[in-house]
Design a protein around this motif. Structure first.
Motif, PDB file in Angstrom:
ATOM      1  N   TYR A  64      -6.050   2.139  -4.450  1.00  0.00           N
ATOM      2  CA  TYR A  64      -5.541   0.947  -3.763  1.00  0.00           C
ATOM      3  C   TYR A  64      -6.623   0.319  -2.881  1.00  0.00           C
ATOM      4  O   TYR A  64      -6.730  -0.914  -2.809  1.00  0.00           O
ATOM      5  N   THR A  96       3.270  -2.196 -11.287  1.00  0.00           N
ATOM      6  CA  THR A  96       2.396  -2.556 -10.166  1.00  0.00           C
ATOM      7  C   THR A  96       1.435  -3.651 -10.629  1.00  0.00           C
ATOM      8  O   THR A  96       1.409  -4.027 -11.795  1.00  0.00           O
ATOM      9  N   LEU A 131      -4.861  -3.525 -10.253  1.00  0.00           N
ATOM     10  CA  LEU A 131      -5.119  -2.170  -9.773  1.00  0.00           C
ATOM     11  C   LEU A 131      -5.773  -1.294 -10.838  1.00  0.00           C
ATOM     12  O   LEU A 131      -6.402  -0.282 -10.527  1.00  0.00           O
ATOM     13  N   PHE A 160       2.599   1.652  -3.342  1.00  0.00           N
ATOM     14  CA  PHE A 160       1.748   2.142  -4.421  1.00  0.00           C
ATOM     15  C   PHE A 160       1.495   3.637  -4.288  1.00  0.00           C
ATOM     16  O   PHE A 160       1.618   4.386  -5.275  1.00  0.00           O
ATOM     17  N   ARG A 195       0.841  -1.210   0.000  1.00  0.00           N
ATOM     18  CA  ARG A 195       0.000   0.000   0.000  1.00  0.00           C
ATOM     19  C   ARG A 195       0.877   1.262   0.000  1.00  0.00           C
ATOM     20  O   ARG A 195       0.673   2.181  -0.789  1.00  0.00           O
TER      21      ARG A 195
END
Length: 498
Positions: A486, A345, A349, A86, A83
């Protein structure tokens, strides 16, 4: 350390790579405009208290966390968690969005200067629209055009615009040689007296808060070392040469920045040349280069008209070089950070179209969304600002704040990274956890306070909340968006696992 590192870059090659990656010619004129000779002190302190310790942190990240996906996201994920990684990486991406907002507007200053010899953007009003609004519309055209072209492959364009980088680099030589000639013919007389160096000639940077807010410009002048952190494995005898290269490059950059700032005082009297409403953070480099040519003409004894012509040609050369350099950077940065964010990533997402690449390897759908965001911010800013100087000054401050904030994520995570026991560390400078914590806190606070002082300065100096809101809005807005993206991913994952 691997065998490759033993046959890699030498100390001199590493030092030159760091210097060319970090050093920016335009940082000198900006420093002189804001703080005069006093900026030399800030630049030297920034090298010692920020650049060296921060660069060594990036080197340790790069050496311990290696592989094809190594970079900011991976460093933060391993050190803190996904988290945090990101949000930090999204803020890093957002800093380039703000850079594009700023640069798509500023690019027209060198463009018009290359033709006219001076900045024309402040006189572009047309059909009831102000000059600032016209520049905003031109900026929208620029970002749409660059996005469209970039999605079709831009290698040939980038090769052409790389000439701009050579031209900008040559400006350092021009500054040194021409300033030396002016100094000789003027019998050592400086245009800007070397007195009260810590008292800025710029009224906005004379208060204690104003002076401290300048620190963000000094930190920005040494930005971009994250990209060099991954070069540890490619350095010969890295345990000794990498820290030496960092320190040597910091020393060279400090000396070159200090020399450049001093030399601007040879030709530029602050009050006579820079103390006008038409001078701003967008056109300062071209104003000072024009004046350098003008003063050179006067020093060698030509008439005023010829001196003005020489000044205009100095500005034209600078404008052409900076326009090509801006263009080269733009054609790369319009897709590179976005591609790193989307592909570096988890694909879950993002909407499916965001992760799909076109035949040229570009995330075209994501690039158009990015383009729309930049256009929206440019239009809001250009139609909200009262004049061109306010527009360019706020854009510069927004870019500086947004580009330095991601550093805080990497600095905060570093002690946690050092506390990890399961990592192989082929390169290590910070060997004591206690000192690691102390240095990290100090560097973190330097970057944080520099940004805080920059953000609150307009309010403290009685200029109102307008500029402060603009500087806060970008990072805060993108931070909230990152957190929501997220959290949405987490919620979807939980539902799928039930």
């Amino acid at each position: 350390m691997s065998d490759d590192s033993k046959a890699g870059m030498t100390l001199i090659a590493l030092t030159m790579m760091i210097f060319t990656t970090i050093f920016g010619f335009a940082n000198g004129p900006v420093a002189f405009y804001l703080m005069g000779y006093g900026s030399i002190v800030f630049y030297v302190l920034a090298a010692i208290m920020f650049f060296i310790p921060y660069a060594l942190m990036m080197a340790e990240y790069g050496s311990a966390i290696r592989g094809g996906n190594s970079g900011m996201y991976k460093w933060l994920e391993v050190s803190v968690g996904p988290r945090f990684a990101f949000i930090g990486t999204f803020m890093w991406f957002a800093s380039y969005v703000i850079w594009m907002v700023s640069t798509s507007s500023k690019v027209w200053i060198p463009f018009t200067t290359a033709f006219a010899g001076h900045d024309l953007t402040q006189s572009l009003g047309l059909g009831g629209l102000s000059a600032t609004q016209i520049v905003g519309l031109l900026a929208c055209f620029w970002i749409i055009m660059v996005t469209f072209v970039s999605m079709r492959g831009v290698k040939s364009i980038v090769r052409i615009t790389s000439l701009g980088g050579l031209a900008v680099t040559s400006l350092n030589v021009v500054l040194i040689l021409i300033s030396a000639i002016i100094l000789y013919f003027n019998h050592g007389q400086l245009a800007q007296p070397l007195t009260h160096i810590m008292h800025s000639p710029n009224p906005n940077y004379q208060s204690p808060i104003g002076m401290l807010s300048f620190a963000v410009f000094a930190i920005f002048a040494y930005g971009g070392i994250e990209a060099v952190g991954s070069m540890v494995d490619k350095t010969k005898n890295a345990e000794k040469n990498f820290p030496r290269g960092i320190i040597l490059s910091a020393l060279i950059m400090s000396v070159v920045y200090a020399l450049a700032i001093f030399l601007w005082g040879v030709s530029t009297n602050w009050k006579a040349v820079l103390g006008t409403d038409s001078t701003n953070l967008g056109n300062i480099t071209y104003v000072m280069m024009n004046n350098l040519g003008y003063e050179f003409g006067k020093a060698i004894g030509v008439n005023t008209a010829t001196a003005v012509t020489i000044g205009n040609w100095f500005a034209r050369y600078t404008g052409l070089g900076m326009f090509l350099a801006y263009s080269g950077g733009f054609f790369t940065l319009v897709y590179s950070p976005l591609k790193t964010l989307v592909l570096g990533t988890s694909k879950q997402l993002w909407p499916k179209k965001f992760t799909q690449l076109n035949k040229n390897g570009m995330p075209s759908a994501a690039m158009w969304v990015q383009c729309f965001i930049v256009v929206a911010i440019v239009l809001i800013a250009s139609f909200a600002m009262p004049d061109s100087s306010s527009f360019y000054n706020v854009l510069t401050l927004m870019a500086n704040v947004s580009m330095t904030l991601p550093n805080l994520f990497l600095i905060y995570a570093f002690p946690k990274f050092k506390a990890k026991k399961d990592l192989e560390r082929p390169f290590e400078v910070y060997k004591h956890q206690g000192w690691t914590n102390v240095i990290s806190v100090c560097v973190f606070m330097i970057v944080l306070l520099a940004n805080v002082f920059t953000i609150i300065q307009p309010v403290i100096d009685g200029q109102g909340f307008h500029d402060t809101i603009w500087m806060i809005a970008g990072p805060l807005g993108f931070g909230i968006v990152a957190a929501l993206i997220y959290q949405s991913y987490v919620n979807r994952t939980k539902k799928e696992n039930k």
